[in-house]
Design an enzyme around this catalytic site. Structure first.
Site, short mmCIF file in Angstrom:
data_model
loop_
_atom_site.label_atom_id
_atom_site.label_comp_id
_atom_site.label_asym_id
_atom_site.label_seq_id
_atom_site.Cartn_x
_atom_site.Cartn_y
_atom_site.Cartn_z
N LEU A 202 20.58 30.87 -39.80
CA LEU A 202 20.29 32.11 -39.26
C LEU A 202 19.19 32.78 -40.31
CD1 LEU A 202 20.48 34.40 -37.05
CD2 LEU A 202 22.49 34.96 -37.85
N HIS A 203 18.01 32.70 -40.04
CA HIS A 203 17.22 33.71 -40.93
C HIS A 203 15.83 34.13 -40.18
CE1 HIS A 203 14.66 29.92 -41.00
NE2 HIS A 203 13.74 30.54 -41.63
N ARG A 204 15.47 33.80 -39.06
CA ARG A 204 14.35 34.46 -38.56
C ARG A 204 13.98 35.96 -38.46
NH1 ARG A 204 10.41 31.04 -38.83
NH2 ARG A 204 11.54 28.99 -38.47
N ARG A 237 17.67 36.67 -46.86
CA ARG A 237 17.32 37.80 -45.73
C ARG A 237 18.57 37.95 -44.99
NH1 ARG A 237 13.17 39.07 -42.69
NH2 ARG A 237 11.50 37.33 -43.34
N ASP A 278 18.34 29.21 -35.79
CA ASP A 278 16.86 29.39 -35.52
C ASP A 278 15.86 28.83 -36.42
OD1 ASP A 278 17.44 30.89 -38.14
OD2 ASP A 278 17.21 32.95 -36.84
#
Ligand code: UD1
Length: 358
Positions: A202-204, A237, A278
Protein backbone atom coordinates in the site's frame (compact mmCIF):
# COMPACT_ATOMS: atom_id res chain seq x y z
CA UNK A 1 26.73 4.23 -28.95
CA UNK A 2 26.70 6.02 -25.59
CA UNK A 3 23.56 6.01 -23.45
CA UNK A 4 22.75 7.70 -20.19
CA UNK A 5 20.18 5.89 -18.02
CA UNK A 6 18.24 7.50 -15.20
CA UNK A 7 17.01 5.68 -12.11
CA UNK A 8 15.85 7.01 -8.76
CA UNK A 9 13.00 5.04 -7.23
CA UNK A 10 12.62 1.40 -6.22
CA UNK A 11 10.81 0.13 -9.36
CA UNK A 12 13.47 1.72 -11.56
CA UNK A 13 16.30 -0.18 -9.90
CA UNK A 14 14.44 -3.37 -10.81
CA UNK A 15 14.05 -2.34 -14.45
CA UNK A 16 17.66 -1.17 -14.74
CA UNK A 17 18.82 -4.59 -13.52
CA UNK A 18 17.50 -6.05 -16.77
CA UNK A 19 18.08 -3.30 -19.31
CA UNK A 20 21.45 -2.13 -17.98
CA UNK A 21 23.01 -5.56 -18.23
CA UNK A 22 21.47 -6.19 -21.69
CA UNK A 23 22.77 -2.93 -23.13
CA UNK A 24 26.23 -3.45 -21.71
CA UNK A 25 26.24 -7.02 -23.09
CA UNK A 26 25.42 -5.50 -26.47
CA UNK A 27 28.57 -3.36 -26.25
CA UNK A 28 26.74 -0.10 -25.60
CA UNK A 29 28.43 2.33 -23.22
CA UNK A 30 26.14 3.23 -20.31
CA UNK A 31 26.42 6.16 -17.92
CA UNK A 32 24.15 5.51 -14.94
CA UNK A 33 22.57 8.35 -12.96
CA UNK A 34 20.72 7.73 -9.70
CA UNK A 35 18.61 10.78 -8.82
CA UNK A 36 18.40 9.65 -5.19
CA UNK A 37 14.60 10.01 -5.02
CA UNK A 38 14.60 6.88 -2.84
CA UNK A 39 17.45 6.98 -0.34
CA UNK A 40 16.61 4.63 2.57
CA UNK A 41 18.85 1.58 2.30
CA UNK A 42 15.85 -0.78 2.11
CA UNK A 43 14.32 1.32 -0.71
CA UNK A 44 17.50 1.67 -2.79
CA UNK A 45 20.83 0.02 -1.79
CA UNK A 46 19.31 -3.43 -1.27
CA UNK A 47 18.15 -3.39 -4.89
CA UNK A 48 21.35 -1.95 -6.34
CA UNK A 49 23.43 -4.56 -4.48
CA UNK A 50 20.95 -7.46 -4.54
CA UNK A 51 20.33 -7.23 -8.27
CA UNK A 52 23.98 -6.58 -9.22
CA UNK A 53 23.27 -3.21 -10.78
CA UNK A 54 26.41 -1.35 -11.79
CA UNK A 55 27.56 1.32 -9.37
CA UNK A 56 25.86 4.56 -10.51
CA UNK A 57 28.29 7.04 -12.07
CA UNK A 58 26.40 9.94 -10.47
CA UNK A 59 24.08 10.29 -7.49
CA UNK A 60 22.08 13.50 -7.53
CA UNK A 61 20.97 13.24 -3.88
CA UNK A 62 17.56 14.70 -4.64
CA UNK A 63 15.61 12.96 -1.84
CA UNK A 64 12.00 13.70 -0.89
CA UNK A 65 9.92 16.83 -1.34
CA UNK A 66 6.95 18.22 -3.19
CA UNK A 67 6.54 17.15 -6.79
CA UNK A 68 7.82 20.44 -8.17
CA UNK A 69 10.81 20.47 -5.83
CA UNK A 70 11.74 16.86 -6.58
CA UNK A 71 11.26 17.19 -10.34
CA UNK A 72 12.91 20.59 -10.65
CA UNK A 73 15.91 19.69 -8.49
CA UNK A 74 16.41 16.57 -10.58
CA UNK A 75 16.19 18.59 -13.80
CA UNK A 76 18.71 21.21 -12.69
CA UNK A 77 21.28 18.65 -11.48
CA UNK A 78 20.73 16.37 -14.45
CA UNK A 79 21.09 19.03 -17.11
CA UNK A 80 24.67 19.69 -16.12
CA UNK A 81 25.57 15.99 -16.27
CA UNK A 82 23.85 15.36 -19.59
CA UNK A 83 25.61 18.36 -21.13
CA UNK A 84 28.95 17.12 -19.83
CA UNK A 85 28.48 13.47 -20.84
CA UNK A 86 26.80 14.23 -24.20
CA UNK A 87 25.09 10.83 -24.59
CA UNK A 88 23.53 9.89 -27.92
CA UNK A 89 20.38 8.71 -26.18
CA UNK A 90 18.83 9.09 -22.72
CA UNK A 91 17.00 6.12 -21.24
CA UNK A 92 14.18 6.61 -18.74
CA UNK A 93 12.06 4.01 -16.96
CA UNK A 94 8.45 3.86 -15.86
CA UNK A 95 6.50 6.77 -14.45
CA UNK A 96 8.23 8.45 -11.52
CA UNK A 97 9.38 12.03 -11.08
CA UNK A 98 12.88 10.89 -12.12
CA UNK A 99 11.36 9.66 -15.42
CA UNK A 100 9.64 12.88 -16.38
CA UNK A 101 12.55 15.04 -15.20
CA UNK A 102 15.01 13.05 -17.33
CA UNK A 103 12.76 13.07 -20.36
CA UNK A 104 12.21 16.83 -20.25
CA UNK A 105 15.87 17.70 -19.78
CA UNK A 106 17.04 15.41 -22.60
CA UNK A 107 14.30 16.43 -25.03
CA UNK A 108 15.11 20.12 -24.54
CA UNK A 109 18.79 19.42 -25.12
CA UNK A 110 17.62 17.73 -28.34
CA UNK A 111 18.89 14.34 -27.23
CA UNK A 112 16.53 11.48 -28.15
CA UNK A 113 14.67 9.92 -25.22
CA UNK A 114 14.00 6.19 -24.99
CA UNK A 115 11.15 5.31 -22.62
CA UNK A 116 11.04 1.82 -21.13
CA UNK A 117 7.45 0.94 -20.11
CA UNK A 118 5.84 3.39 -22.54
CA UNK A 119 2.14 3.57 -23.33
CA UNK A 120 0.56 2.66 -19.98
CA UNK A 121 -2.58 4.66 -19.24
CA UNK A 122 -5.07 4.65 -16.39
CA UNK A 123 -7.48 6.69 -14.32
CA UNK A 124 -7.36 8.85 -12.25
CA UNK A 125 -5.77 11.13 -14.83
CA UNK A 126 -4.46 13.45 -12.12
CA UNK A 127 -2.35 10.82 -10.37
CA UNK A 128 1.28 11.91 -10.52
CA UNK A 129 2.44 8.75 -12.27
CA UNK A 130 -0.14 9.19 -15.05
CA UNK A 131 0.95 12.79 -15.65
CA UNK A 132 4.56 11.59 -15.81
CA UNK A 133 3.71 8.85 -18.32
CA UNK A 134 1.78 11.10 -20.69
CA UNK A 135 4.43 13.83 -20.71
CA UNK A 136 7.30 11.36 -21.09
CA UNK A 137 5.69 9.46 -23.97
CA UNK A 138 4.99 12.66 -25.87
CA UNK A 139 8.65 13.76 -25.84
CA UNK A 140 10.15 10.29 -26.45
CA UNK A 141 11.72 9.13 -29.71
CA UNK A 142 11.82 5.43 -28.85
CA UNK A 143 8.88 3.96 -26.96
CA UNK A 144 9.37 0.46 -25.58
CA UNK A 145 5.95 -0.99 -24.76
CA UNK A 146 5.46 -3.86 -22.31
CA UNK A 147 2.07 -4.90 -23.76
CA UNK A 148 0.12 -4.70 -27.01
CA UNK A 149 -2.43 -2.60 -25.14
CA UNK A 150 0.27 0.00 -24.48
CA UNK A 151 0.97 0.16 -28.23
CA UNK A 152 -2.76 0.73 -28.84
CA UNK A 153 -2.92 3.45 -26.17
CA UNK A 154 -0.12 5.36 -27.89
CA UNK A 155 -1.81 5.02 -31.26
CA UNK A 156 -4.96 6.64 -29.82
CA UNK A 157 -2.79 9.66 -28.93
CA UNK A 158 -1.26 9.77 -32.41
CA UNK A 159 2.09 8.25 -31.40
CA UNK A 160 3.05 5.53 -33.88
CA UNK A 161 6.66 6.25 -34.82
CA UNK A 162 9.45 4.67 -32.78
CA UNK A 163 6.96 2.42 -30.95
CA UNK A 164 8.11 -1.14 -30.22
CA UNK A 165 6.29 -3.93 -28.41
CA UNK A 166 9.19 -5.59 -26.62
CA UNK A 167 7.47 -7.15 -23.58
CA UNK A 168 7.89 -6.37 -19.92
CA UNK A 169 11.39 -6.13 -18.46
CA UNK A 170 10.01 -7.11 -15.03
CA UNK A 171 8.94 -10.42 -16.55
CA UNK A 172 12.52 -10.94 -17.80
CA UNK A 173 13.81 -10.36 -14.28
CA UNK A 174 11.27 -12.65 -12.65
CA UNK A 175 12.17 -15.52 -15.00
CA UNK A 176 15.88 -14.96 -14.39
CA UNK A 177 15.60 -14.74 -10.59
CA UNK A 178 13.02 -17.45 -9.95
CA UNK A 179 15.51 -20.33 -9.86
CA UNK A 180 17.55 -18.45 -7.23
CA UNK A 181 14.65 -17.94 -4.83
CA UNK A 182 14.52 -19.84 -1.56
CA UNK A 183 10.75 -19.77 -1.10
CA UNK A 184 10.47 -22.25 1.76
CA UNK A 185 13.46 -20.79 3.60
CA UNK A 186 11.90 -17.33 3.34
CA UNK A 187 8.50 -18.56 4.58
CA UNK A 188 10.20 -20.20 7.54
CA UNK A 189 12.07 -16.98 8.33
CA UNK A 190 8.79 -15.06 8.42
CA UNK A 191 6.92 -17.85 10.26
CA UNK A 192 4.44 -18.36 7.40
CA UNK A 193 2.74 -21.42 5.89
CA UNK A 194 2.77 -22.06 2.15
CA UNK A 195 -0.49 -20.63 0.69
CA UNK A 196 -1.61 -19.76 4.21
CA UNK A 197 -1.35 -15.94 4.09
CA UNK A 198 -1.96 -12.86 1.99
CA UNK A 199 0.78 -10.46 0.86
CA UNK A 200 -0.29 -6.80 0.78
CA UNK A 201 1.34 -3.54 -0.25
CA UNK A 202 0.00 0.00 0.00
CA UNK A 203 1.71 3.21 -1.08
CA UNK A 204 -0.25 5.11 -3.79
CA UNK A 205 -0.83 8.73 -2.83
CA UNK A 206 -4.57 8.49 -3.55
CA UNK A 207 -4.76 5.74 -0.90
CA UNK A 208 -2.29 7.01 1.69
CA UNK A 209 -3.04 10.74 1.53
CA UNK A 210 -6.83 10.33 1.77
CA UNK A 211 -7.73 9.37 5.33
CA UNK A 212 -11.11 7.84 4.45
CA UNK A 213 -9.58 5.56 1.83
CA UNK A 214 -6.69 4.70 4.14
CA UNK A 215 -9.08 3.86 6.98
CA UNK A 216 -11.22 1.71 4.70
CA UNK A 217 -8.24 -0.26 3.35
CA UNK A 218 -6.61 -0.80 6.75
CA UNK A 219 -9.96 -1.87 8.24
CA UNK A 220 -10.33 -4.39 5.42
CA UNK A 221 -6.84 -5.78 5.98
CA UNK A 222 -7.55 -5.96 9.71
CA UNK A 223 -10.77 -7.96 9.13
CA UNK A 224 -9.01 -10.32 6.74
CA UNK A 225 -6.16 -10.84 9.17
CA UNK A 226 -8.61 -12.26 11.71
CA UNK A 227 -9.15 -15.15 9.24
CA UNK A 228 -5.69 -15.44 7.74
CA UNK A 229 -2.31 -13.71 8.25
CA UNK A 230 -1.76 -10.57 6.18
CA UNK A 231 1.86 -9.55 5.63
CA UNK A 232 2.32 -5.86 4.82
CA UNK A 233 5.81 -4.53 4.00
CA UNK A 234 5.34 -0.89 4.89
CA UNK A 235 6.40 1.88 2.51
CA UNK A 236 7.74 4.93 4.45
CA UNK A 237 4.97 7.10 2.96
CA UNK A 238 2.34 4.74 4.39
CA UNK A 239 4.02 4.49 7.79
CA UNK A 240 3.92 8.27 8.06
CA UNK A 241 0.26 8.43 6.95
CA UNK A 242 -0.74 5.84 9.57
CA UNK A 243 1.02 7.81 12.31
CA UNK A 244 -0.43 11.14 11.16
CA UNK A 245 -3.99 9.78 11.17
CA UNK A 246 -3.56 7.86 14.42
CA UNK A 247 -4.54 4.59 12.66
CA UNK A 248 -2.05 2.38 14.56
CA UNK A 249 -4.91 0.39 16.11
CA UNK A 250 -6.14 -0.64 12.67
CA UNK A 251 -2.81 -2.31 11.99
CA UNK A 252 -2.60 -4.26 15.24
CA UNK A 253 -3.49 -7.64 13.68
CA UNK A 254 -1.52 -7.10 10.49
CA UNK A 255 1.97 -8.58 10.17
CA UNK A 256 3.88 -5.33 9.46
CA UNK A 257 7.43 -5.61 8.13
CA UNK A 258 9.98 -3.20 6.68
CA UNK A 259 10.19 -2.77 2.86
CA UNK A 260 11.72 -5.98 1.51
CA UNK A 261 14.50 -6.77 -0.95
CA UNK A 262 13.51 -8.26 -4.32
CA UNK A 263 14.32 -11.90 -3.49
CA UNK A 264 12.34 -11.87 -0.24
CA UNK A 265 9.40 -10.12 -1.85
CA UNK A 266 9.18 -12.54 -4.77
CA UNK A 267 9.55 -15.53 -2.45
CA UNK A 268 6.75 -14.26 -0.22
CA UNK A 269 4.63 -13.60 -3.29
CA UNK A 270 5.08 -17.13 -4.64
CA UNK A 271 4.20 -18.59 -1.25
CA UNK A 272 1.11 -16.42 -0.77
CA UNK A 273 -2.53 -17.26 -1.44
CA UNK A 274 -3.17 -13.86 -2.93
CA UNK A 275 -1.76 -10.34 -3.24
CA UNK A 276 -3.68 -7.23 -2.27
CA UNK A 277 -1.90 -4.21 -3.65
CA UNK A 278 -1.91 -0.78 -5.22
CA UNK A 279 1.53 -1.33 -6.76
CA UNK A 280 1.73 -1.50 -10.54
CA UNK A 281 4.66 -3.89 -10.35
CA UNK A 282 3.30 -6.27 -7.76
CA UNK A 283 -0.09 -6.83 -9.41
CA UNK A 284 1.78 -8.08 -12.47
CA UNK A 285 4.45 -10.00 -10.58
CA UNK A 286 1.57 -11.79 -8.82
CA UNK A 287 0.49 -13.10 -12.19
CA UNK A 288 4.08 -14.15 -13.02
CA UNK A 289 4.10 -16.00 -9.68
CA UNK A 290 0.77 -17.72 -10.39
CA UNK A 291 -1.04 -15.81 -7.62
CA UNK A 292 -4.20 -13.68 -8.16
CA UNK A 293 -4.22 -10.05 -7.01
CA UNK A 294 -6.83 -7.63 -5.73
CA UNK A 295 -5.90 -4.21 -7.06
CA UNK A 296 -6.70 -1.29 -4.76
CA UNK A 297 -7.08 1.25 -7.54
CA UNK A 298 -10.08 2.56 -9.47
CA UNK A 299 -8.31 1.53 -12.70
CA UNK A 300 -4.97 0.04 -13.72
CA UNK A 301 -2.38 0.32 -16.47
CA UNK A 302 -2.29 -3.49 -16.44
CA UNK A 303 -5.98 -3.86 -17.30
CA UNK A 304 -5.41 -7.00 -19.42
CA UNK A 305 -5.08 -9.05 -16.22
CA UNK A 306 -8.42 -7.75 -14.97
CA UNK A 307 -10.06 -8.44 -18.34
CA UNK A 308 -8.65 -11.97 -18.24
CA UNK A 309 -10.29 -12.59 -14.84
CA UNK A 310 -6.95 -13.02 -13.05
CA UNK A 311 -6.90 -9.76 -11.06
CA UNK A 312 -9.85 -7.80 -9.66
CA UNK A 313 -10.17 -4.03 -9.20
CA UNK A 314 -11.41 -3.48 -5.65
CA UNK A 315 -10.51 0.22 -5.28
CA UNK A 316 -10.68 1.17 -1.57
CA UNK A 317 -13.99 -0.63 -1.00
CA UNK A 318 -13.74 -2.38 2.37
CA UNK A 319 -16.53 -4.90 1.81
CA UNK A 320 -15.30 -5.82 -1.64
CA UNK A 321 -11.71 -6.25 -0.45
CA UNK A 322 -12.74 -8.52 2.42
CA UNK A 323 -15.20 -10.60 0.34
CA UNK A 324 -12.82 -11.03 -2.53
CA UNK A 325 -9.85 -11.82 -0.29
CA UNK A 326 -11.72 -14.64 1.35
CA UNK A 327 -13.57 -15.93 -1.74
CA UNK A 328 -11.95 -14.90 -5.03
CA UNK A 329 -10.76 -17.60 -7.36
CA UNK A 330 -9.55 -16.45 -10.80
CA UNK A 331 -12.46 -16.91 -13.20
CA UNK A 332 -10.68 -17.60 -16.49
CA UNK A 333 -10.94 -20.94 -18.22
CA UNK A 334 -7.37 -20.84 -19.48
CA UNK A 335 -4.50 -18.97 -17.82
CA UNK A 336 -3.74 -15.98 -20.07
CA UNK A 337 -0.31 -16.48 -21.67
CA UNK A 338 2.14 -14.24 -23.51
CA UNK A 339 0.72 -10.92 -22.32
CA UNK A 340 4.15 -9.61 -21.33
CA UNK A 341 6.37 -10.95 -24.08
CA UNK A 342 8.79 -13.84 -24.02
CA UNK A 343 11.25 -12.85 -21.27
CA UNK A 344 13.63 -11.21 -23.74
CA UNK A 345 12.47 -7.59 -23.48
CA UNK A 346 15.91 -6.42 -22.27
CA UNK A 347 17.71 -7.97 -25.25
CA UNK A 348 15.19 -6.53 -27.68
CA UNK A 349 15.61 -3.05 -26.23
CA UNK A 350 19.41 -3.38 -26.45
CA UNK A 351 19.17 -4.53 -30.08
CA UNK A 352 16.98 -1.59 -31.07
CA UNK A 353 19.21 0.91 -29.25
CA UNK A 354 22.32 -0.50 -30.91
CA UNK A 355 20.87 0.00 -34.39
CA UNK A 356 19.32 3.37 -33.59
CA UNK A 357 20.27 6.25 -35.87
CA UNK A 358 18.47 9.57 -35.87
C1 UD1 B 1 7.43 6.81 -6.13
C2 UD1 B 1 6.83 6.91 -7.54
C3 UD1 B 1 5.88 5.76 -7.78
C4 UD1 B 1 6.48 4.41 -7.41
C5 UD1 B 1 7.03 4.47 -6.00
C6 UD1 B 1 7.67 3.18 -5.55
C7 UD1 B 1 6.60 9.26 -8.25
C8 UD1 B 1 5.65 10.36 -8.54
N1 UD1 B 1 6.08 8.14 -7.71
O1 UD1 B 1 6.38 7.03 -5.19
O2 UD1 B 1 5.53 5.74 -9.15
O3 UD1 B 1 5.47 3.42 -7.50
O4 UD1 B 1 8.00 5.52 -5.95
O5 UD1 B 1 7.99 3.26 -4.20
O6 UD1 B 1 7.77 9.41 -8.51
N2 UD1 B 1 10.39 8.17 1.69
C9 UD1 B 1 11.29 7.81 2.65
N3 UD1 B 1 12.43 7.15 2.25
C10 UD1 B 1 12.71 6.89 0.94
C11 UD1 B 1 11.78 7.28 -0.03
C12 UD1 B 1 10.63 7.91 0.36
O7 UD1 B 1 11.08 8.03 3.84
O8 UD1 B 1 13.78 6.30 0.65
C13 UD1 B 1 9.12 8.81 2.11
C14 UD1 B 1 9.18 10.31 2.17
O9 UD1 B 1 8.38 10.72 3.21
C15 UD1 B 1 8.56 10.73 0.86
C16 UD1 B 1 7.51 9.64 0.66
O10 UD1 B 1 8.09 8.46 1.21
O11 UD1 B 1 8.03 12.00 0.90
C17 UD1 B 1 7.14 9.40 -0.76
O12 UD1 B 1 8.29 9.15 -1.55
P1 UD1 B 1 8.34 9.66 -3.09
O13 UD1 B 1 9.65 9.30 -3.67
O14 UD1 B 1 7.93 11.09 -3.17
O15 UD1 B 1 7.18 8.86 -3.78
P2 UD1 B 1 6.69 7.34 -3.67
O16 UD1 B 1 5.39 7.34 -2.97
O17 UD1 B 1 7.77 6.44 -3.16
Amino acid sequence: MKTLSIIGARPQFIKEAVVGSAIRDAGIEEILVNTGQHYDANMSDVFIEGLSIKEPDYNLGVGSGTHALQTATTMIRLEEIIMKEAPEIVLVYGDTNATVAGALVAAKLKIPVAHVEAGLRQHPKDMPEEINRVVTDHVSTLLFCPTQKAVDNLKKEGITEGVHFVGDVMYDLFLKMKPQLDVFGTLARFGLQDKGYILATLHRDFNTDNSERLRSILSALKDISKEMPVVLPLHPRTRKAIEMNGFEKLTSHIHLVEPLPYHDMMSLLIGSRMAITDSGGLQKEAYFAGVPALVMMPDTGWIELVEAGWNVLVDADKEKIVNMALNHEPSFTKKPEGLYGDGKAGEKIAGILKNFRL
